[in-house]
Design a protein around this motif. Structure first.
Motif, PDB file in Angstrom:
ATOM      1  N   THR A   1      25.681  18.430  15.077  1.00 14.69           N
ATOM      2  CA  THR A   1      26.896  18.428  14.391  1.00 14.69           C
ATOM      3  C   THR A   1      27.738  19.577  15.142  1.00 14.69           C
ATOM      4  O   THR A   1      29.157  19.154  15.242  1.00 14.69           O
ATOM      5  CB  THR A   1      26.757  19.145  12.856  1.00 14.69           C
TER       6      THR A   1
ATOM      7  N   ARG B   1      31.309  18.317  16.648  1.00 17.50           N
ATOM      8  CA  ARG B   1      32.609  19.029  16.381  1.00 17.50           C
ATOM      9  C   ARG B   1      33.372  19.566  17.702  1.00 17.50           C
ATOM     10  O   ARG B   1      34.504  19.313  17.962  1.00 17.50           O
ATOM     11  CB  ARG B   1      32.247  20.141  15.483  1.00 17.50           C
TER      12      ARG B   1
ATOM     13  N   ASP C   1      29.914   7.350   9.765  1.00 14.31           N
ATOM     14  CA  ASP C   1      29.614   8.679   9.993  1.00 14.31           C
ATOM     15  C   ASP C   1      30.324   9.527  11.054  1.00 14.31           C
ATOM     16  O   ASP C   1      30.861  10.592  11.096  1.00 14.31           O
ATOM     17  CB  ASP C   1      28.116   8.978  10.474  1.00 14.31           C
TER      18      ASP C   1
ATOM     19  N   ALA D   1      33.479  12.647  11.102  1.00 11.22           N
ATOM     20  CA  ALA D   1      33.410  13.800  11.738  1.00 11.22           C
ATOM     21  C   ALA D   1      34.693  13.953  12.612  1.00 11.22           C
ATOM     22  O   ALA D   1      35.437  14.938  12.424  1.00 11.22           O
ATOM     23  CB  ALA D   1      32.289  13.701  12.988  1.00 11.22           C
TER      24      ALA D   1
ATOM     25  N   ASP E   1      37.455  15.541  10.171  1.00 15.36           N
ATOM     26  CA  ASP E   1      37.124  16.675  10.027  1.00 15.36           C
ATOM     27  C   ASP E   1      37.663  17.535  11.372  1.00 15.36           C
ATOM     28  O   ASP E   1      38.137  18.649  10.899  1.00 15.36           O
ATOM     29  CB  ASP E   1      35.755  16.889   9.613  1.00 15.36           C
ATOM     30  N   SER E   2      37.342  16.923  12.344  1.00  9.60           N
ATOM     31  CA  SER E   2      37.544  17.756  13.484  1.00  9.60           C
ATOM     32  C   SER E   2      38.800  17.522  14.402  1.00  9.60           C
ATOM     33  O   SER E   2      39.327  18.061  15.266  1.00  9.60           O
ATOM     34  CB  SER E   2      36.126  17.860  14.306  1.00  9.60           C
TER      35      SER E   2
END
Length: 336
Positions: free
Chosen positions: A86, A90, A126, A130, A133-134
């Motif tokens: 993870t 990120r 998925d 990510a 979010d990033s």
């Protein structure tokens, strides 16, 4: 006779001659795969790219180490391969301007792009979470098939995170244009580099609509036209069959993906009049329930600058568009 070194250097100069211009961080998600490796190589050759971040479930650090040894003109480029955690994902996404997603399983003989959906949809979902979010402000370039369905999945993920920007989400359909230019040149005996065939619709089978009437050879007709259109629509099947179950169109797709990324970077760095075909949220057929459609799109610093209508088409092409919309609507609805 050119030596390998001379040929390589010549390629660099022709393909990417903007070494003095502003550059950017680019991230490849699925960098160790059949598309990801050649795509990463081509991006390494691009002087517009200052930082290249490579991520995959295995092998990304090795790919990064391999291509980082190449003595390209992009002397300042930083290439990093991230481990499949993870935190690694990120870091690969943090601060990036462009995210390319070729991750997924390849098509095998007898499989359609829709057959890939169950596996590739979850992978793209998925990775989209990510990215949302990033890297919520990055340009997202979806290569993973079936593009007609995976792009809407990414859109819904970004919407659920409250960061969706339709001007920053692209389905990469450049390969259809590349194939169309190549195939029409074989029919007419011309230089494919001088051909420019507009292709609209989607990125699978009958949803791929080449507008031959708008090409350099609008008078192609009859059986010749039927065969040409069919080959453009199902050219991917040729590669799958020729590779005898060992893969799909990876090298040509990598080239098409790198071409689109280059165009996007040129536009983001201020070049005007950059137009590429791409599958985006589009107003062209929204009244028919088609939220996404590929057509010629002008790119700019904020992503999509202008979406062009398909223009004047003949009766033959109108029938192709009608068939496209039926399948495309089903593909889009299947995504989310």
């Amino acid at each position: 006779m050119f030596t390998a070194r001379q040929t390589f250097t010549s390629f660099q100069r022709r393909a990417f001659s903007a070494s003095s211009r502003q550059s950017s961080k680019v991230t490849v998600l699925g960098a160790s795969g059949g598309i990801g490796q050649p795509l990463s190589l081509l991006l390494k050759l691009n002087p517009r790219v200052t930082e290249l971040a490579l991520y995959d479930i295995r092998g990304a650090p090795g790919v990064a180490a391999d291509i980082s040894h190449i003595n390209t003109n992009s002397k300042d480029i930083k290439v990093t391969g991230y481990i499949p955690t993870t935190e690694g994902l990120r870091e690969a996404l943090s601060g990036t301007e462009v995210v390319l997603i070729p991750a997924g399983v390849p098509r095998k003989p007898g499989m359609t792009r829709d057959d890939l959906f169950n596996t590739n949809a979850s992978i793209v979902r998925d990775l989209a979470k990510a990215a949302a979010d990033s890297a919520p402000d990055a340009n997202i370039l979806v290569i993973s098939n079936p593009v007609n369905s995976t792009v809407p999945i990414v859109a819904e993920i970004f919407k659920s995170r409250g960061v969706y920007n339709p001007k920053r989400l692209f389905g990469v359909t450049s390969l259809d244009v590349v194939r169309a230019s190549r195939f029409i040149s074989e029919v007419k005996g011309t230089n494919p580099a001088n051909e420019n065939v507009t292709v609209v619709g989607g990125h699978s089978g009958v949803t791929i609509v080449p507008l031959i009437s708008q090409s350099n050879h609008p008078n192609i007709s009859g059986e010749t036209l039927d065969k040409l259109v069919n080959r453009i629509q199902f050219g991917g099947d040729e590669v799958v069959k020729a590779k005898d179950g060992a893969g799909s169109a990876t090298l040509s797709m990598a080239m098409a993906g790198a071409r689109f990324a280059e165009s996007l970077l040129k536009a983001s760095q201020g070049q005007k009049g950059v137009i590429e075909p791409t599958f985006v949220e589009s107003p062209l057929y929204k009244e028919k329930g088609i939220d996404f459609f590929a057509s010629r799109v002008e790119l700019g610093p904020k992503g999509v600058e202008k979406i062009y209508p398909i223009g004047k088409i003949n009766d033959y092409e109108q029938k192709l568009v009608d068939a496209c919309l039926i399948d495309l609507r089903k593909n889009i609805e299947k995504g989310p």
